[in-house]
Design an enzyme around this catalytic site. Structure first.
Site, short mmCIF file in Angstrom:
data_model
loop_
_atom_site.label_atom_id
_atom_site.label_comp_id
_atom_site.label_asym_id
_atom_site.label_seq_id
_atom_site.Cartn_x
_atom_site.Cartn_y
_atom_site.Cartn_z
CD GLU A 64 11.77 1.68 -29.87
OE1 GLU A 64 12.14 0.90 -30.78
OE2 GLU A 64 12.04 1.49 -28.67
CG PHE A 126 22.53 1.25 -20.28
CD1 PHE A 126 23.04 0.32 -21.18
CD2 PHE A 126 21.20 1.15 -19.90
CE1 PHE A 126 22.23 -0.68 -21.70
CE2 PHE A 126 20.39 0.14 -20.41
CZ PHE A 126 20.91 -0.77 -21.31
CD GLN A 127 18.42 1.39 -23.08
OE1 GLN A 127 17.63 1.96 -22.36
NE2 GLN A 127 18.13 0.28 -23.76
CE LYS A 176 15.05 6.58 -14.53
NZ LYS A 176 15.74 5.27 -14.48
CG MET A 483 10.51 2.24 -58.73
SD MET A 483 9.51 2.43 -60.22
CE MET A 483 8.05 3.25 -59.55
#
Lengths: 591, 182
Positions: A64, A126-127, A176, A483
């Site tokens: 993602e 969940f999630q 949802k 760097m």
């Protein structure tokens, strides 16, 4: 394709439809062409709606974070908002770095995240993650949609807020169950928010004051940033600079807004800016800041930045004005609109002495590097600039290669330079270049990364190959986090702490993904390989440039210091650590 | 920095340190999910001070008024105002500090009391026009309203009796329409 498909142009339907279908139709109504996304449990209903309504291209990224950077790259390259669609919990939290990056660099993206059903919010379901809470300080605005009847209006507002005023990321959290509820579809034509009305027109009194100040200037300097590109004001900038014979220096994000082959161009300013830009800042008497925000990498020690100059600041964001540096004439407004009014009010200035002084600085302190058999990254970039003639979109990562690319490419077009400036996100380049490739097919898209940054999001190679994007992936491999190594060398007594980094065999890795790859180890081969890579149009091509291991970016103004402490490129010496003898000095002649 | 004088009583003002001044900011915001959080979060993220913050619905159902008392030098206050304005849910931001305004705070004070000390406490309450809102054999709870100085003063007067608990609302403020004493 489903039989009941409604014409995508339709913005209204009296047939009750699910939130998921409304979502897809809203994106169609918004003119979205591509979504960067990754499905999951909480967003599965929305993904189901994508099956029937396939007008929008959905790009399945491999992580993602890649989706948010791709959306950023798309937005920067096209000027259109980038769109991300992910699931709840980890899907949402993985977008955080990209959102923070877009916030710092004012990039319009809209991130849609799945969320657990409303009644489960707060239950550690969940999630579940409170993504609105997590991203509150790094979004321009965010929404949790609690009722399907709010959905279409919310999406319209999200795109409006992301793209207007000072652009930025907007997050919309989609529970949802809300997406399963049904209502009629009615996409609003306009947005009316009593609490959000960005100022476009500059205040005429302020513009007049600015004009008076400019008309009295002997040594004017235009200091321009990403705002010029965001507002498509390159033509106006050029007209102003040429009318008043004023040199122009650009920030990292301003690169490309003013063509560097113009004699008035000074290239980039700041920590790794050109010697002559920083000198011009030091000695100018009127500084005209346009769409720039006086960032600490530009100013160094704030009190000493253009200390002698009267300052004009044009910016669309009132909070950017007098945040870091107090200015004499602030103008809040859209850069293009303000510049248009300003041009008519200024007189042609006599600046030939000033320009002569600058020319002398250019001659004495050009951008330069020593080259030998070992490849110098600067040389690769300079050749890339020459061989493309500047007609390319170059997407860099973060670190030494980023600064060298900014210095040596010779920028001539707006939107040709894309990078992570504010947040400095390693791993940005590969997915952002991928996003740019979906938006722009008129120019080659080149990802320039270090070997460290490439490994941070290399999973997107799979996506790039899957879509056969004709991208060029250039890895500048010095086997160091260069760097940080440079800072340790210069400021930490060369005590190297965990900056040596190994990687895979990049050519074999490319091969494993199904992408042609080349490794280049000698300066003499560079030009040829770049030509080959540019000529290859069938899909992506990866080139690994094995470069001098311990090279530094110069000039350099150490953090928080002033022009007086500026370090110019040292005289070339034999560099035993590279096992090469330096042969010649390459100079980049700009303007 | 000069202290700003206010003509009316109950208008809080104090110079905290050189250049740092107390400001009363009145905010009208959309009464929406997360709006309060965004404002509180802004102060936390930018490291701005909050002396007091109060929030409640206004005469219109879809807006809330917040009163924030904060401190900072001119530049910090300018940034606070701009950052508050930048939030999408913010409808209006006014720094009342340089205007004539009314500021009030309500405090509930639960103070220890015995049959012997009770009359003295009630006398203090009367002086401050405070009300007794609860009583028990060992305590009295008073309700007082006023500007910050008045509220501080009554607390100071009651302290010797033994303060059990205090709850303050934080300050609320509105701009004066009538310029002068009411």
């Amino acid at each position: 394709m489903s039989a009941n498909k409604i014409a995508p142009s339709s913005k209204h339907s009296s047939r009750p439809m699910t939130g998921a279908e409304i979502f897809v139709r809203s994106l169609i109504a918004e003119g979205v062409e591509v979504i960067f996304g990754y499905p999951g449990g909480a967003i599965i209903g929305v993904y189901d709606a994508l099956v029937d309504l396939s007008d929008i291209k959905h790009v399945l990224v491999r992580h993602e974070q890649g989706a948010t950077h791709a959306a950023e790259g798309y937005a920067k390259a096209t000027g259109k908002p980038g769109v991300v669609l992910v699931t709840s919990g980890p899907g949402a939290t993985n977008t955080v770095t990209g959102i923070a990056d877009a916030y710092m660099d004012s990039i319009p993206i809209v991130v849609f995240t799945g969320q657990v059903p409303l009644k489960l919010i707060g239950n550690d379901a969940f999630q579940e993650a409170d993504i609105v809470g997590i991203t509150r300080p790094i979004t321009k605005h965010s929404y949790l949609v609690r009722d399907v009847r709010e959905l279409a209006k919310t999406i319209k507002e999200a795109f409006y807020i992301a793209t207007t005023g000072r652009p930025g990321p907007v997050l919309v959290d989609l529970p949802k169950d809300v997406m399963a509820q049904k209502t009629v579809f009615d996409y609003p034509e306009t947005v009316k928010l009593r609490s959000y009305n960005p100022v476009v027109e500059g205040h005429l009194k302020q513009i007049k004051k600015a004009a008076e100040l400019i008309n009295s200037a002997k040594r004017p300097l235009l200091y321009v940033g990403g705002g010029v590109i965001q507002s498509n004001a390159s033509d106006e900038l050029r007209s102003l600079a040429e009318k008043i014979h004023c040199p122009v220096t650009t920030t990292l994000h301003g690169l490309g807004s003013f063509p560097e082959n113009n004699p008035l161009a000074l290239g980039m300013l700041g920590m790794h800016g050109t010697w002559y830009s920083n000198m011009a800042v030091e000695y100018c008497d009127v500084l005209i800041a346009v769409g720039a925000r006086f960032d600490d990498r530009v100013t160094g020690k704030v009190e000493a930045f253009a200390a002698e100059a009267k300052k004009i600041h044009i910016d669309i964001d009132p909070s950017a004005i007098s945040k870091n540096v107090q200015v004499d004439v602030p103008i809040v407004g859209d850069v293009k609109t303000v510049l248009k009014s300003l041009i008519d009010l200024v007189d042609p200035l006599e600046t030939s002495d000033w320009l002569k002084t600058i020319q002398q600085w250019k001659k004495e302190h050009p951008l330069r590097y020593a080259t030998g058999d070992a490849i110098r990254a600067q040389y690769v970039i300079q050749k890339l600039g020459e061989l493309t003639g500047g007609d390319a979109i170059v997407v860099t990562d973060v670190g030494q290669h980023q600064m060298w690319t900014a210095q040596f490419f010779n920028w001539t077009h707006p939107r040709s330079h894309i990078t992570s400036g504010g947040l400095g996100t390693m791993g940005f380049s590969l997915p952002a270049a991928m996003g740019a490739s979906f938006g722009r097919t008129d120019m080659p898209v080149i990802s320039v990364c270090g070997d460290g940054g490439f490994q941070m999001n290399s999973q997107e190679m799979a996506t790039i190959v899957e879509y056969k994007l004709p991208m060029k992936i250039f890895i500048i491999n010095n086997g160091f986090l260069g760097m940080v190594r440079q800072w340790q060398e210069l400021f930490w007594r060369r005590r190297y702490s965990h900056v040596e980094i190994s990687g895979p065999d990049f050519v074999k890795l490319a091969d494993a993904y199904g992408c042609p790859g080349y490794r280049v180890e000698h300066s003499s081969e560079v030009e040829d390989v770049i030509r080959k890579a540019l000529a290859y149009k069938e899909g992506p091509v990866l080139v690994e440039f094995v470069v001098a291991r311990e090279d530094n970016v110069y000039p350099m103004i150490p953090a928080g210091q002033t022009v007086k402490e500026m370090i110019d490129t040292p005289a070339p010496v034999d560099h035993p650590s590279n096992g090469v003898k330096e042969e010649s000095i390459m100079v980049l002649a700009k303007g | 920095m000069a202290q700003v004088e206010h003509s009316s009583s109950g208008d809080g003002h104090a110079v905290v340190a050189e250049h740092v001044q107390r400001h009363t900011i009145s905010l009208l915001v959309e009464n929406k999910f997360g709006a309060f959080n965004r404002i509180a979060g802004l102060f936390a993220a930018k490291g701005y001070n909050i002396d007091s913050l109060s929030v409640g619905p206004t005469e219109e159902e879809d807006t809330s008024r917040m009163t924030i008392v904060t401190r900072g030098d001119d530049q910090v206050i300018e940034q606070i105002m701009k950052q508050l304005n930048k939030l999408i849910d913010t409808i209006k931001v006014v720094d009342l500090t340089f205007e004539s305004f009314v500021e009030r705070e309500l405090v509930l004070i639960k103070v220890q009391s015995t049959p012997t000390s009770r009359p003295e406490i009630m006398q203090i309450a009367e002086i401050f026009r405070a009300k007794v809102v609860d009583i028990s054999p060992k305590s009295l709870t008073l309700e007082a309203t006023g500007g910050q100085q008045k509220v501080d003063a009554i607390i100071k007067m009651l302290k010797p009796f033994g303060l059990k608990e205090i709850a303050r609302t934080g300050r609320v403020a509105l701009k004066r329409e009538f310029q002068g004493e009411v």
